[in-house]
Every structure is written in C-alpha cells, then in structure tokens.
Design an enzyme around this catalytic site. Structure first.
Site, PDB file in Angstrom:
ATOM      1  N   MET A 228       0.853  -1.175   0.000  1.00 31.20           N
ATOM      2  CA  MET A 228       0.000   0.000   0.000  1.00 31.20           C
ATOM      3  C   MET A 228       0.897   1.237   0.000  1.00 31.20           C
ATOM      4  SD  MET A 228      -2.990   0.601   2.814  1.00 31.20           S
ATOM      5  CE  MET A 228      -3.997  -0.844   2.602  1.00 31.20           C
TER       6      MET A 228
ATOM      7  N   HIS B 196      -7.919   7.802  -1.359  1.00 36.45           N
ATOM      8  CA  HIS B 196      -8.672   6.562  -1.170  1.00 36.45           C
ATOM      9  C   HIS B 196      -7.658   5.412  -1.114  1.00 36.45           C
ATOM     10  CE1 HIS B 196     -12.831   4.672  -1.944  1.00 36.45           C
ATOM     11  NE2 HIS B 196     -12.052   3.738  -1.411  1.00 36.45           N
ATOM     12  N   LEU B 197      -7.357   4.950   0.085  1.00 36.72           N
ATOM     13  CA  LEU B 197      -6.314   3.930   0.230  1.00 36.72           C
ATOM     14  C   LEU B 197      -6.683   2.651  -0.498  1.00 36.72           C
ATOM     15  CD1 LEU B 197      -7.118   1.550   2.478  1.00 36.72           C
ATOM     16  CD2 LEU B 197      -6.742   3.422   4.055  1.00 36.72           C
ATOM     17  N   HIS B 198      -5.675   1.886  -0.859  1.00 35.78           N
ATOM     18  CA  HIS B 198      -5.888   0.627  -1.578  1.00 35.78           C
ATOM     19  C   HIS B 198      -4.620  -0.215  -1.533  1.00 35.78           C
ATOM     20  CE1 HIS B 198      -4.499   3.741  -4.366  1.00 35.78           C
ATOM     21  NE2 HIS B 198      -3.868   2.777  -5.027  1.00 35.78           N
ATOM     22  N   TRP B 199      -4.836  -1.532  -1.540  1.00 35.64           N
ATOM     23  CA  TRP B 199      -3.749  -2.503  -1.628  1.00 35.64           C
ATOM     24  C   TRP B 199      -3.428  -2.769  -3.094  1.00 35.64           C
ATOM     25  CZ3 TRP B 199      -0.987  -4.266   2.351  1.00 35.64           C
ATOM     26  CH2 TRP B 199      -1.563  -4.331   3.625  1.00 35.64           C
TER      27      TRP B 199
END
Length: 163
Positions: free
Chosen positions: A107, A120-123
C-alpha cells in the site's frame, strides 16, 4: 541508433477527460453491467477488487475499501476485516489464475509515498516471476505487460466466481 517504441494506446489516456471525483467510489457505485468497463473483477460488502489500468505486470489488481478514506485508522472494525478478507481472496485468485513465483502486496499511503489516488487507500497485489524485470524499465522507462486488460479481466473474474 535509437529505435522508436510505439505505444499508440497511451493517446487514449492523454486525450481522455480526467475524472473529477474519486474513481474508487464511482466504480462500485456503477451497476455490475459496467464492471468490465471499470475493470472490477469482484465486489464484496466492504471492499472490491479491480485491475490496475496501468499495471506493473499482468494480473496486477488493487483491493479497495468501499469507504472513502486515506488513513487506515479511519476504517471501522468490520470495514477493516472486510478489506483484509478481500485482500486474502485476491491473493488466492491471482495465485490460482497466474501461478506467479511470488507476489508484491503493498500500500502506498500518501502522494509522496507513491499513491496515485492518495485520498482513497488501496492494496496492490502484483504477481511476479523470476526475470520479469526486463531491460525496458532500465533503458526506456517503459514496462512491457504481456496481457491485454480485457483478457486479464476475463481470467480474474472467472477466478473470483464461487470464492
């Protein structure tokens, strides 16, 4: 003598209208009939998985919470658990569909850390194979991805079916 590298598909990105909102909020809000267009391969209650439109390797997916947050601490317990369940499912599917020799799972939190969509966080789940880092990034700052996104969408969507 330098040889030209043709990448005409990039012109679509250059000329396209850039989104004003958050695509990670818009994609799951769209009807499932638009999943292929939006590269969504799986929808979960608290998170979803989609292909990266500008992948590092074939099968590069992103696992994204439905909640619009940039800080991990802003996710509630159920949202966090749902995100991690979706991440585990995505890793399992990528392994089953692509049989990579390894995976990068990570991330980028914040713009300076490399987040292309910092709000908008994301892996990222990136399949890796021995020798997959070829000469192109070294010589031309270009990556070679060997599979079209449409084919990757078809394979990964089938992989998520029934999981």
């Amino acid at each position: 003598m330098q040889q030209p590298l043709w990448a005409p598909w990039r012109m679509e990105f250059i000329r396209s209208e850039k989104p004003t909102g958050c695509i990670f909020c818009e994609f799951p809000a769209a009807p499932p009939s638009e999943d292929r267009k939006n590269l969504l391969v799986h929808r979960g209650e608290h998170a979803f998985t989609c292909l990266n439109k500008f992948p590092y390797n074939s099968g590069h997916v992103m696992v994204i919470p439905r909640a619009h947050v940039s800080d991990l601490g802003a996710l509630g317990a159920a949202e966090w658990t749902g995100l991690q369940d979706e991440l585990r499912r995505a890793v399992d599917v990528v392994k089953a569909v692509y049989a990579p020799e390894g995976l990068n799972v990570g991330m980028n939190l914040g713009k300076v850390a490399g987040a292309g969509i910092a709000d908008h966080l994301h892996w990222h789940v990136v399949p890796r194979w021995g020798g997959d880092n070829n000469f192109m990034p070294v010589l031309a700052d270009v990556r070679v991805v060997v599979e079209a996104l449409d084919e990757a969408w078809r394979r990964l969507s089938a992989g998520f079916a029934g999981r």
